[in-house]
Design a protein around this motif. Structure first.
Motif, PDB file in Angstrom:
ATOM      1  N   ARG A   1       0.857  -1.178   0.000  1.00  0.00           N
ATOM      2  CA  ARG A   1       0.000   0.000   0.000  1.00  0.00           C
ATOM      3  C   ARG A   1       0.897   1.232   0.000  1.00  0.00           C
ATOM      4  O   ARG A   1       1.896   1.281   0.720  1.00  0.00           O
ATOM      5  CB  ARG A   1      -0.923  -0.001   1.218  1.00  0.00           C
ATOM      6  N   PHE A   2       0.504   2.237  -0.795  1.00  0.00           N
ATOM      7  CA  PHE A   2       1.319   3.419  -0.991  1.00  0.00           C
ATOM      8  C   PHE A   2       0.670   4.616  -0.299  1.00  0.00           C
ATOM      9  O   PHE A   2      -0.495   4.936  -0.542  1.00  0.00           O
ATOM     10  CB  PHE A   2       1.525   3.683  -2.488  1.00  0.00           C
ATOM     11  N   ASP A   3       1.472   5.251   0.554  1.00  0.00           N
ATOM     12  CA  ASP A   3       1.020   6.350   1.409  1.00  0.00           C
ATOM     13  C   ASP A   3       1.609   7.654   0.879  1.00  0.00           C
ATOM     14  O   ASP A   3       2.831   7.833   0.848  1.00  0.00           O
ATOM     15  CB  ASP A   3       1.491   6.090   2.845  1.00  0.00           C
TER      16      ASP A   3
ATOM     17  N   ALA B   1      -9.028  13.336   1.615  1.00  0.00           N
ATOM     18  CA  ALA B   1      -9.072  11.875   1.706  1.00  0.00           C
ATOM     19  C   ALA B   1     -10.497  11.357   1.585  1.00  0.00           C
ATOM     20  O   ALA B   1     -10.755  10.359   0.897  1.00  0.00           O
ATOM     21  CB  ALA B   1      -8.442  11.417   3.012  1.00  0.00           C
ATOM     22  N   ASN B   2     -11.435  12.030   2.246  1.00  0.00           N
ATOM     23  CA  ASN B   2     -12.835  11.609   2.136  1.00  0.00           C
ATOM     24  C   ASN B   2     -13.319  11.701   0.696  1.00  0.00           C
ATOM     25  O   ASN B   2     -14.006  10.803   0.187  1.00  0.00           O
ATOM     26  CB  ASN B   2     -13.710  12.469   3.043  1.00  0.00           C
ATOM     27  N   ALA B   3     -12.972  12.795   0.017  1.00  0.00           N
ATOM     28  CA  ALA B   3     -13.396  12.978  -1.363  1.00  0.00           C
ATOM     29  C   ALA B   3     -12.822  11.909  -2.280  1.00  0.00           C
ATOM     30  O   ALA B   3     -13.451  11.527  -3.271  1.00  0.00           O
ATOM     31  CB  ALA B   3     -12.994  14.366  -1.847  1.00  0.00           C
TER      32      ALA B   3
ATOM     33  N   SER C   1      -3.456   8.802   7.417  1.00  0.00           N
ATOM     34  CA  SER C   1      -2.418   8.381   8.356  1.00  0.00           C
ATOM     35  C   SER C   1      -1.656   9.610   8.808  1.00  0.00           C
ATOM     36  O   SER C   1      -1.737  10.684   8.202  1.00  0.00           O
ATOM     37  CB  SER C   1      -1.453   7.392   7.692  1.00  0.00           C
ATOM     38  N   TYR C   2      -0.901   9.432   9.883  1.00  0.00           N
ATOM     39  CA  TYR C   2       0.051  10.442  10.354  1.00  0.00           C
ATOM     40  C   TYR C   2       1.386   9.735  10.578  1.00  0.00           C
ATOM     41  O   TYR C   2       1.716   9.325  11.692  1.00  0.00           O
ATOM     42  CB  TYR C   2      -0.478  11.134  11.617  1.00  0.00           C
TER      43      TYR C   2
ATOM     44  N   ILE D   1      -3.354   5.481   0.685  1.00  0.00           N
ATOM     45  CA  ILE D   1      -3.511   6.182   1.963  1.00  0.00           C
ATOM     46  C   ILE D   1      -3.060   7.617   1.751  1.00  0.00           C
ATOM     47  O   ILE D   1      -2.077   7.859   1.026  1.00  0.00           O
ATOM     48  CB  ILE D   1      -2.640   5.528   3.059  1.00  0.00           C
ATOM     49  N   ILE D   2      -3.749   8.568   2.373  1.00  0.00           N
ATOM     50  CA  ILE D   2      -3.330   9.964   2.315  1.00  0.00           C
ATOM     51  C   ILE D   2      -2.864  10.369   3.704  1.00  0.00           C
ATOM     52  O   ILE D   2      -3.658  10.498   4.637  1.00  0.00           O
ATOM     53  CB  ILE D   2      -4.453  10.867   1.786  1.00  0.00           C
TER      54      ILE D   2
END
Length: 333
Positions: A202-204, A259-261, A267-268, A228-229
């Motif tokens: 998975r790419f963040d 992220a919702n859009a 993540s942080y 993930i954003i």
């Protein structure tokens, strides 16, 4: 943020989240265990403690300090000094892989530089040349080798924080010198790594909070290549108060909305104290924000000046962090 020398639409939100999104809202520290105990299993807690194998041992020690709270996000970095290291040469990856495989619900989070000599201070013109080369596929082989190594040591589901803080001025793999080729290059890296049999990475996409050198939205490479954003968010300007950090352009609120859009988890990967010193109010507010937003994972940066366990300069913030994350299953040792 530089590490110390390593060289090597969710449709609805909770009332608490709505409160946090209103500038000026007063927030209390989350109840004990809300972020780290059995009640908080949907959010993986982590900490950056050391890039190499000592980081695994320190995870256990930090867990004991937190009274048995399980740290489910193991976070480290690949050195950006050479392509060999970006390809996964450090033997410490095997130690991290054993840690990840020990429990099925753990996450292994690995920051991956996009270019070698990542902290060399390369000028914009040189960065633009390198990004164009990457977009042409000249570096694909390095990332295939990294993917093969990660699959080979048993961590094919690693979360890859690729080209972190790309909206800043610091790293060679930054976006501003040529945003379009930066995005094309990201896409090539993802395609190269996904092409390896067995890969489930998975790419963040994790910019700095705020606009910095460029609006991070201009660097977003596409929903098909981002899982993930994230956001790296330290206690520093821009954002004199935590309310400012929420409401500023390209700040915490905009990250969640974006992220919702795009129907992505958040993540942080990096957060912690910084320019405001021992700041328990920041610590309370950031922990409450995390509890409300329920990211996939968060990882505090724990070395001075950012930290609360390895850094003894921040005792008031350390008490807030410990009280919020402490497990109710045991006493700290």
């Amino acid at each position: 943020m530089s590490r110390p020398s390593r060289r090597p639409v969710r449709a609805a939100v909770s009332l608490l989240a709505a409160c946090l999104l209103a500038v000026g809202c007063s927030v209390q520290v989350p109840p004990r265990g809300a972020l780290g105990g059995s009640a908080g299993r949907t959010v993986a807690v982590g900490a950056y403690l050391h890039y190499g194998s000592p980081g695994v041992d320190r995870m256990r020690e930090l867990s004991r300090w937190l009274g048995g709270t399980e740290l489910r996000a193991g976070h480290t970095y690949l050195p950006g000094d050479s392509w060999a290291n970006i390809e996964g040469a450090p033997e410490s990856l095997r130690t991290w892989a054993r840690w990840r495989r020990a429990k099925a619900d753990r996450l292994f989070v690995l920051n991956v530089p996009m270019l070698e000599h990542n902290e060399s201070g390369a000028p914009d013109a040189r960065v633009a040349e390198l990004l164009r080369a990457g977009a042409r596929g000249e570096y694909d082989r390095h990332f295939r080798r990294l993917a093969q190594r990660l699959v080979g040591i048993g961590v094919p589901d690693t979360i890859l924080v690729l080209g972190w803080e790309m909206n800043g001025f610091q790293y060679t793999g930054r976006c501003r010198p040529d945003a379009e080729h930066w995005k094309q290059y990201w896409r090539r890296i993802v395609a190269a790594m996904r092409s390896v049999p067995g890969a489930r990475f998975r790419f963040d996409f994790a910019p700095n909070r705020g606009i910095d050198a460029i609006a991070w939205t201009r660097c977003y490479p596409g929903d098909d290549v981002v899982d993930i954003i994230g956001m790296d968010s330290y206690d520093q300007p821009p954002g004199e108060s935590f309310d400012d950090q929420i409401a500023q352009p390209y700040g915490l609120r905009q990250q969640v909305a974006f992220a919702n859009a795009h129907r992505k988890r958040i993540s942080y990967p990096e957060w912690g104290l910084f320019r405001n010193g021992d700041d328990p109010e920041y610590m309370r507010r950031m922990l409450a924000w995390i509890a409300a937003q329920k990211p996939l994972y968060h990882s505090i940066t724990d070395y001075c000046p950012h930290g609360v366990w390895q850094c003894h300069e921040n005792p008031r913030s350390a008490r807030v962090f410990r009280d919020a994350l402490r497990s109710g299953r045991g006493r700290p040792r």
